[in-house]
Design a protein around this motif. Structure first.
Motif, PDB file in Angstrom:
ATOM      1  N   ILE A   1      -7.279  -2.462  -0.750  1.00 39.89           N
ATOM      2  CA  ILE A   1      -5.899  -2.468  -0.281  1.00 39.89           C
ATOM      3  C   ILE A   1      -5.008  -2.371  -1.515  1.00 39.89           C
ATOM      4  O   ILE A   1      -5.219  -3.064  -2.504  1.00 39.89           O
ATOM      5  CB  ILE A   1      -5.566  -3.715   0.564  1.00 39.89           C
ATOM      6  CG1 ILE A   1      -5.786  -5.009  -0.218  1.00 39.89           C
ATOM      7  CG2 ILE A   1      -6.402  -3.734   1.831  1.00 39.89           C
ATOM      8  CD1 ILE A   1      -5.371  -6.257   0.545  1.00 39.89           C
TER       9      ILE A   1
ATOM     10  N   PRO B   1      -0.431   0.441   2.841  1.00 44.62           N
ATOM     11  CA  PRO B   1       0.643   0.234   3.816  1.00 44.62           C
ATOM     12  C   PRO B   1       1.975   0.670   3.220  1.00 44.62           C
ATOM     13  O   PRO B   1       2.268   0.387   2.063  1.00 44.62           O
ATOM     14  CB  PRO B   1       0.603  -1.281   4.047  1.00 44.62           C
ATOM     15  CG  PRO B   1       0.103  -1.842   2.750  1.00 44.62           C
ATOM     16  CD  PRO B   1      -0.835  -0.808   2.174  1.00 44.62           C
TER      17      PRO B   1
ATOM     18  N   LYS C   1      -0.761  -1.937  -2.339  1.00 46.09           N
ATOM     19  CA  LYS C   1       0.600  -1.801  -1.826  1.00 46.09           C
ATOM     20  C   LYS C   1       1.263  -0.542  -2.398  1.00 46.09           C
ATOM     21  O   LYS C   1       0.941  -0.114  -3.514  1.00 46.09           O
ATOM     22  CB  LYS C   1       1.428  -3.036  -2.170  1.00 46.09           C
ATOM     23  CG  LYS C   1       1.013  -4.278  -1.385  1.00 46.09           C
ATOM     24  CD  LYS C   1       1.927  -5.447  -1.641  1.00 46.09           C
ATOM     25  CE  LYS C   1       3.304  -5.209  -1.075  1.00 46.09           C
ATOM     26  NZ  LYS C   1       4.169  -6.404  -1.194  1.00 46.09           N
TER      27      LYS C   1
ATOM     28  N   ASN D   1       4.491   2.245   8.234  1.00 43.09           N
ATOM     29  CA  ASN D   1       4.892   1.077   9.014  1.00 43.09           C
ATOM     30  C   ASN D   1       6.343   1.213   9.499  1.00 43.09           C
ATOM     31  O   ASN D   1       7.198   0.375   9.214  1.00 43.09           O
ATOM     32  CB  ASN D   1       4.727  -0.187   8.156  1.00 43.09           C
ATOM     33  CG  ASN D   1       4.448  -1.422   8.997  1.00 43.09           C
ATOM     34  OD1 ASN D   1       4.181  -1.328  10.184  1.00 43.09           O
ATOM     35  ND2 ASN D   1       4.517  -2.580   8.368  1.00 43.09           N
TER      36      ASN D   1
ATOM     37  N   LEU E   1      -7.488  -1.217   7.831  1.00 44.58           N
ATOM     38  CA  LEU E   1      -8.854  -1.700   7.605  1.00 44.58           C
ATOM     39  C   LEU E   1      -9.771  -1.333   8.768  1.00 44.58           C
ATOM     40  O   LEU E   1     -10.963  -1.061   8.576  1.00 44.58           O
ATOM     41  CB  LEU E   1      -8.847  -3.211   7.397  1.00 44.58           C
ATOM     42  CG  LEU E   1      -8.282  -3.705   6.053  1.00 44.58           C
ATOM     43  CD1 LEU E   1      -8.051  -5.213   6.089  1.00 44.58           C
ATOM     44  CD2 LEU E   1      -9.211  -3.337   4.900  1.00 44.58           C
TER      45      LEU E   1
ATOM     46  N   PHE F   1      -2.390  -9.095  -2.168  1.00 44.16           N
ATOM     47  CA  PHE F   1      -2.050  -7.909  -1.394  1.00 44.16           C
ATOM     48  C   PHE F   1      -1.615  -6.755  -2.295  1.00 44.16           C
ATOM     49  O   PHE F   1      -1.557  -5.611  -1.856  1.00 44.16           O
ATOM     50  CB  PHE F   1      -0.933  -8.215  -0.401  1.00 44.16           C
ATOM     51  CG  PHE F   1      -1.371  -9.069   0.762  1.00 44.16           C
ATOM     52  CD1 PHE F   1      -2.543  -8.782   1.446  1.00 44.16           C
ATOM     53  CD2 PHE F   1      -0.621 -10.157   1.168  1.00 44.16           C
ATOM     54  CE1 PHE F   1      -2.957  -9.558   2.518  1.00 44.16           C
ATOM     55  CE2 PHE F   1      -1.015 -10.937   2.248  1.00 44.16           C
ATOM     56  CZ  PHE F   1      -2.192 -10.640   2.922  1.00 44.16           C
TER      57      PHE F   1
ATOM     58  N   LEU G   1       3.479  -6.479   7.008  1.00 47.56           N
ATOM     59  CA  LEU G   1       2.426  -6.051   6.085  1.00 47.56           C
ATOM     60  C   LEU G   1       1.029  -6.315   6.633  1.00 47.56           C
ATOM     61  O   LEU G   1       0.148  -5.448   6.588  1.00 47.56           O
ATOM     62  CB  LEU G   1       2.603  -6.768   4.742  1.00 47.56           C
ATOM     63  CG  LEU G   1       1.493  -6.560   3.712  1.00 47.56           C
ATOM     64  CD1 LEU G   1       1.430  -5.105   3.269  1.00 47.56           C
ATOM     65  CD2 LEU G   1       1.700  -7.471   2.507  1.00 47.56           C
ATOM     66  N   VAL G   2       0.797  -7.511   7.156  1.00 47.55           N
ATOM     67  CA  VAL G   2      -0.554  -7.894   7.565  1.00 47.55           C
ATOM     68  C   VAL G   2      -1.053  -7.034   8.722  1.00 47.55           C
ATOM     69  O   VAL G   2      -2.200  -6.558   8.721  1.00 47.55           O
ATOM     70  CB  VAL G   2      -0.597  -9.391   7.924  1.00 47.55           C
ATOM     71  CG1 VAL G   2      -1.953  -9.762   8.518  1.00 47.55           C
ATOM     72  CG2 VAL G   2      -0.322 -10.236   6.692  1.00 47.55           C
TER      73      VAL G   2
ATOM     74  N   ILE H   1      -6.639   1.603   1.465  1.00 40.91           N
ATOM     75  CA  ILE H   1      -5.613   1.416   2.493  1.00 40.91           C
ATOM     76  C   ILE H   1      -4.280   1.149   1.813  1.00 40.91           C
ATOM     77  O   ILE H   1      -4.158   0.218   1.001  1.00 40.91           O
ATOM     78  CB  ILE H   1      -5.980   0.253   3.440  1.00 40.91           C
ATOM     79  CG1 ILE H   1      -7.225   0.602   4.257  1.00 40.91           C
ATOM     80  CG2 ILE H   1      -4.819  -0.068   4.376  1.00 40.91           C
ATOM     81  CD1 ILE H   1      -8.530   0.231   3.620  1.00 40.91           C
TER      82      ILE H   1
ATOM     83  N   GLY I   1     -10.224  -8.969  10.011  1.00 40.63           N
ATOM     84  CA  GLY I   1      -9.045  -8.784   9.167  1.00 40.63           C
ATOM     85  C   GLY I   1      -8.301 -10.068   8.894  1.00 40.63           C
ATOM     86  O   GLY I   1      -8.778 -11.178   9.167  1.00 40.63           O
TER      87      GLY I   1
ATOM     88  N   LEU J   1      -1.929  -3.631   7.367  1.00 40.37           N
ATOM     89  CA  LEU J   1      -3.204  -3.662   6.638  1.00 40.37           C
ATOM     90  C   LEU J   1      -4.382  -3.715   7.605  1.00 40.37           C
ATOM     91  O   LEU J   1      -5.379  -3.004   7.437  1.00 40.37           O
ATOM     92  CB  LEU J   1      -3.244  -4.863   5.703  1.00 40.37           C
ATOM     93  CG  LEU J   1      -2.442  -4.748   4.408  1.00 40.37           C
ATOM     94  CD1 LEU J   1      -2.413  -6.087   3.681  1.00 40.37           C
ATOM     95  CD2 LEU J   1      -3.028  -3.667   3.502  1.00 40.37           C
ATOM     96  N   ASN J   2      -4.281  -4.562   8.609  1.00 44.14           N
ATOM     97  CA  ASN J   2      -5.382  -4.690   9.566  1.00 44.14           C
ATOM     98  C   ASN J   2      -5.638  -3.382  10.303  1.00 44.14           C
ATOM     99  O   ASN J   2      -6.793  -3.018  10.567  1.00 44.14           O
ATOM    100  CB  ASN J   2      -5.092  -5.809  10.564  1.00 44.14           C
ATOM    101  CG  ASN J   2      -5.350  -7.183   9.985  1.00 44.14           C
ATOM    102  OD1 ASN J   2      -6.008  -7.334   8.973  1.00 44.14           O
ATOM    103  ND2 ASN J   2      -4.826  -8.204  10.642  1.00 44.14           N
TER     104      ASN J   2
END
Length: 346
Positions: A90, A11, A92, A40, A80, A145, A72-73, A9, A160, A76-77
């Motif tokens: 994950i 982001p 970056k 994003n 995921l 991260f 970011l979170v 993943i 997540g 990511l979720n």
């Protein structure tokens, strides 16, 4: 052995040059992986770049898009949620993997079924410094991260990341604690390093500070206040007893307690050889020099107290003689305190 199915993943928010480098390296050095890219709310240049990668990779890529930057979170979720492989990574879009970056992590995951989160060695770009450089694998208090393996079975069990937290250290600590509560632990595994960049702080400093304070308060309500202890092991202490003490305190270290063991030099050597010096980053073994004065131990205690004034000095063996200024907490009382903390956290 066939490489397990892997979902990575990534982001992405702008940074097209860094994003391209990140994706190219991932494709070159993890050929059997599928990329789940989460756009994003990026600018048009980055959006077009991601579309080109997605179309060119066919089944090896999956592109998700948010109309605005949701943080970011949340990104990511969302990624995921789409993961299907046995191992989820994950990474970056500012991180760079290299040759052989996956193999040590996957091998460790196969050997340690209780390893739910695994972090590679992280090298800060342009400085050559390794964050958490280790010779052997060690348990750590949080992941990263920048790059991290998440076992799919763990994700299925705990979900997540908490989107109400800071999107940084405290969010990662919270996730590691949740993993621990489910029986999975977080490890740093040395091997091929991953280059990363420091996080760029966005928004007003006042707003960030308020969010951080709120996050810390929530974390402490959820997990309690972390404690720090310094255990004194006198000359002549049975090495096996010290090993038992360390293993007894390991669950508390996983829950955030810090333990400093001050031991004679020969005992330090034995503990390092048996691996007890690298069980968890929250457990540190300090060696008293073979040639030392009467005040050496007190100076070592003072250094620890200067960094963490709330540290409580503990008698490694109840009834041991001690001439220092700080009162000694009996080890039996330390055990009792830790049990009470465990009961509250459960």
């Amino acid at each position: 052995m066939t490489q397990p199915a892997i979902d990575i993943i990534v982001p992405v928010w702008n940074r097209p040059i860094e994003t391209r480098n990140c994706l190219v390296n991932l494709l070159n050095h993890s050929p059997n992986a599928r990329l789940i890219m989460v756009d994003n709310g990026s600018d048009r240049e980055t959006e077009k770049l991601l579309q080109e990668f997605s179309e060119g990779l066919d089944d090896r890529a999956f592109l998700l898009r948010n109309d605005v930057n949701q943080g970011l979170v949340k990104a990511l979720n969302r990624g995921l949620e789409k993961g299907e492989a046995e191992y989820l990574f994950i990474v970056k879009n500012t991180s760079l993997v290299g040759p052989g970056w996956l193999e040590p992590l996957l091998e460790f995951a196969r050997q340690r079924k209780d390893a739910g989160l695994i972090v590679p060695g992280l090298v800060l770009k342009g400085r050559g410094k390794v964050k958490g450089k280790q010779i052997a694998a060690i348990e750590v208090a949080q992941g990263s991260f920048a790059a991290m393996l998440i076992r799919k079975s763990l994700y299925d069990a705990i979900g997540g990341f908490d989107e109400g937290m800071d999107g940084g250290t405290w969010c990662l600590r919270d996730y590691a604690r949740r993993a621990c509560r489910s029986g999975s632990f977080t490890f740093l595994v040395p091997g091929a390093d991953v280059q990363y960049e420091e996080e760029v702080q966005l928004g007003s400093e006042t707003r960030r500070r308020e969010n951080l304070q709120k996050t810390i308060a929530e974390f402490r309500v959820r997990w309690g206040q972390d404690s720090s202890y310094c255990l004194l092991m006198p000359k002549g202490t049975d090495p096996e007893m010290v090993r038992c003490r360390i293993e007894l305190l390991l669950p508390a270290a996983r829950q955030g307690c810090l333990f400093h063991f001050i031991v004679p030099s020969h005992l330090h050597t034995l503990l390092m050889k048996s691996g007890h010096g690298s069980l968890h980053e929250n457990i540190t073994i300090h060696a008293v020099p073979f040639f030392h004065t009467a005040g050496t131990v007190q100076k070592m205690i003072s250094r620890i107290l200067s960094e963490a004034p709330e540290t409580i000095v503990v008698a490694g063996i109840d009834g041991m003689s001690y001439t220092g200024e700080a009162p000694l907490l009996p080890f039996a009382e330390l055990e009792s305190r830790i049990r009470r903390c465990d009961d509250r956290r459960d």
